[in-house]
Write an enzyme that holds these catalytic residues in place. Structure first.
Site, PDB file in Angstrom:
ATOM      1  CE  LYS A 276      36.720  39.301  44.391  1.00  0.00           C
ATOM      2  NZ  LYS A 276      36.012  39.861  43.241  1.00  0.00           N
TER       3      LYS A 276
ATOM      4  CD  GLN B  95      33.550  42.647  42.990  1.00  0.00           C
ATOM      5  OE1 GLN B  95      34.692  42.358  43.302  1.00  0.00           O
ATOM      6  NE2 GLN B  95      32.631  41.729  42.749  1.00  0.00           N
TER       7      GLN B  95
ATOM      8  CG  ASP C 264      37.963  39.095  37.711  1.00  0.00           C
ATOM      9  OD1 ASP C 264      38.059  38.212  38.594  1.00  0.00           O
ATOM     10  OD2 ASP C 264      37.480  40.223  37.916  1.00  0.00           O
TER      11      ASP C 264
END
Ligand code: NDP
Length: 297
Positions: free
Chosen positions: A52, A96, A119
């Site tokens: 990322k 994460q 997200d």
């Protein structure tokens, strides 16, 4: 049969974003910013976060990575998130997953400002998604819709069968395709492990989305001729011929099913690369939303 090349589309999206981000820099002297928070030493998570960060660098998005020890307390993590919620350089916050067991994923997701939830996991954003309001789409489902759009695959009135009902893939993609909108407007069926005769449903799919987590689970006898297949699964299976001793396969038996399909995504190189591209897209969109708010639009 056409292989849907997610790697190529993801690259196109990154190039488009690179240009747009450079335009923002020229116009406002600022670029979108993303922070990735990693708790603990999970090797797969470390790889994802590095990927990322690299993708942010490529398109010119400012990125920070916060690496925290496994024993970080839930309250400490929430405090850090709150700091980023009010940090003007940061437009996207991603934590994460999975988190260590002593930390509640739900509490952490809810601590992220819905305006920076790139997200798309915050309940407010998922609620907006269900009622069809403008929101951050979760990245993998967003990537799936983008692939269908760029390959000009009609969804309106088509029967989409989603196998899997997770909060990050199955449920959001089903709800997105259900909306009365361009690139959606489908008839949607969602299947899960309680389905007694899965084939009864999958065989009627015009578009089949497999998000199960079981290698080669969807076989040719389970689909009809001409089906469009989107394989979300990423499964490691032993393969002694490779250096690592394993290879990645999807939830669909690609060899067999591709003979009947009109379009199919491969694994790897299908949905996978799209997820990070859409994370960057969401970060860019978040920056634009914050500009609109500042300018009172
Ligand atoms: P989950 O394990 O959260 O969900 C799996 C779903 O599959 C569940 O709803 C489960 O049903 C259903 N299922 C399991 N067995 C069966 C069965 N025999 N028949 C019908 N349904 C079944 O997985 P995720 O959604 O998180 O991920 C799915 C796959 O996609 C994984 O391989 C994952 O690695 C991959 N993935 C890939 C991403 C990418 O970027 N390409 C991103 C996210 C995930 P039930 O609810 O009843 O248990």
């Amino acid at each position: 049969m056409t292989i849907i090349d997610g790697k190529k589309v993801a690259k196109e999206i990154r190039l488009e974003l690179k240009e747009k981000v450079s335009g923002l820099k020229n116009k406002y002297g600022r670029v979108p910013g993303l922070v990735a928070i990693l708790v603990g030493e999970n090797p797969a998570s470390q790889v994802y976060v590095r990927m990322k960060q690299r993708a942010c660098d490529e398109v010119g998005i400012y990125s920070e990575v916060l690496r925290l020890p496994e024993e970080t307390k839930e309250t400490e993590l929430i405090e850090l998130i709150q700091k980023y919620n009010s940090d003007e350089k940061i437009n996207g916050i991603l934590v994460q997953l999975p988190l260590p067991k002593h930390i509640s994923e739900n509490k952490i997701i809810e601590a992220i400002s819905p305006d920076k939830d790139v997200d798309g996991f915050h309940p407010i954003n998922l609620g907006n998604l269900v009622i069809g309001k403008d929101t951050f789409y979760p990245c993998t489902p967003y990537g799936i819709l983008e692939l269908l759009k760029r390959y000009e695959i009609e969804t309106k009135g088509k029967h989409v069968v989603v196998v899997g009902r997770s909060n990050i893939v199955g449920k959001p993609v089903a709800n997105m395709l259900l909306q009365k909108k361009e690139g959606a407007n489908a008839i949607v069926t969602v299947c899960h492990s309680a389905a007694k005769d899965l084939k009864k449903y999958t065989a009627t799919a015009d578009i089949l989305i497999a998000a199960i987590g079981r290698p080669k689970f969807i076989t040719a006898d389970m689909v009809k001729d001409g089906v469009v297949v989107i394989d979300v699964g990423i499964n490691r299976v032993e393969d002694k011929s490779t250096e690592k001793g394993y290879k990645l396969v999807g939830d669909v038996d690609f060899e067999e099913v591709s003979r009947k399909a009109s379009y199919i995504t491969p694994v790897p190189g299908g949905v996978g690369p799209m997820t990070i591209a859409m994370l960057l897209q969401n970060t860019y969109e978040s920056f634009n939303k914050s500009l609109n708010l500042q300018h009172g639009n």
